[in-house]
Design a protein around this motif. Structure first.
Motif, PDB file in Angstrom:
ATOM      1  N   ILE A 167      37.104   2.544  40.646  1.00  0.00           N
ATOM      2  CA  ILE A 167      36.943   3.565  39.395  1.00  0.00           C
ATOM      3  C   ILE A 167      37.023   4.989  40.039  1.00  0.00           C
ATOM      4  N   ALA A 197      39.542   7.496  38.368  1.00  0.00           N
ATOM      5  CA  ALA A 197      39.088   8.473  37.088  1.00  0.00           C
ATOM      6  C   ALA A 197      39.673   9.922  38.030  1.00  0.00           C
ATOM      7  N   ARG A 226      31.225   2.947  35.835  1.00  0.00           N
ATOM      8  CA  ARG A 226      31.828   2.924  34.663  1.00  0.00           C
ATOM      9  C   ARG A 226      31.530   3.921  33.592  1.00  0.00           C
ATOM     10  N   LEU A 231      34.216   6.674  34.289  1.00  0.00           N
ATOM     11  CA  LEU A 231      35.826   6.391  33.752  1.00  0.00           C
ATOM     12  C   LEU A 231      35.280   6.535  32.203  1.00  0.00           C
ATOM     13  N   SER A 234      37.871   8.977  30.473  1.00  0.00           N
ATOM     14  CA  SER A 234      38.664   8.583  29.356  1.00  0.00           C
ATOM     15  C   SER A 234      38.525   9.391  27.893  1.00  0.00           C
ATOM     16  N   LEU A 266      38.709  -2.722  33.743  1.00  0.00           N
ATOM     17  CA  LEU A 266      39.308  -1.191  33.599  1.00  0.00           C
ATOM     18  C   LEU A 266      39.839  -0.657  32.248  1.00  0.00           C
ATOM     19  N   LEU A 284      38.972   2.105  29.322  1.00  0.00           N
ATOM     20  CA  LEU A 284      39.858   3.021  28.766  1.00  0.00           C
ATOM     21  C   LEU A 284      40.271   2.878  27.458  1.00  0.00           C
TER      22      LEU A 284
END
Ligand code: MG
Length: 164
Positions: free
Chosen positions: A45, A49, A78, A81, A85, A120, A124
């Motif tokens: 990640i 990222a 997470r 990310l 996003s 993932l 996203l």
């Protein structure tokens, strides 16, 4: 000048720490030493990222989530990310695709590949087909070859949806 597409790269490394849970690409992998780091040390990640932030010209995750901040100790990556996003979407970009290389001798990545791409993609908000996770060893050479940790590279392409 056409600036509707952007590429980005990311690279990260974390050393093994047997006292922690291994988390790669948002997926916990039991029965293998984890990685040391301020957050959960999810090297996949972090690389991904960083690639997205790079494409956006927004620095890196160290800038957005400093490891000097106690708020991020043992953080679930997470969250990083997800935040990246949101930065991407706010800038008007979509992910075209991501290609990720996990570099280690162990664990075997293949059995976890599908779960990682799914995790993932969910963060996203894209189809998992847009995310490729692959793996290589370094033929027992260097720090990854000696089993000291895991490295990860990521490349992404972002695009602004066609406004025409
Ligand atoms: Mg990292």
């Amino acid at each position: 000048m056409n600036s509707s597409t952007r590429i980005g790269i990311g690279f990260d490394v974390h050393a093994f720490d047997a006292g922690r849970t291994l988390v790669l690409g948002g997926v916990a992998i039991p029965g293998h030493p984890g990685l040391s780091g301020h957050s959960d040390a999810d090297v996949v990640i972090h690389a991904l990222a960083d690639a997205i932030l790079g494409a956006l010209g927004h620095g890196d995750i160290g800038l957005h989530f400093p490891d000097s901040d106690e708020k991020w100790r043992n953080a679930d990556s997470r969250i990083f990310l997800q935040a990246v996003s949101e930065i991407m979407n706010a800038a008007g970009f979509d992910l075209v695709n991501a290609d990720i290389v996990v570099i280690c001798e162990t664990p075997k990545i293949q059995p976890h590949r599908q779960e990682m791409t799914g995790a993932l993609a969910e963060i996203l908000g894209v189809q998992s087909e847009l995310i490729n996770v692959k793996a290589t060893t370094t033929e027992r050479m260097g720090f990854t070859g000696r089993g000291e940790g895991i490295a990860c590279q990521a490349a992404v392409l972002l695009a602004k949806p066609d406004l025409a």
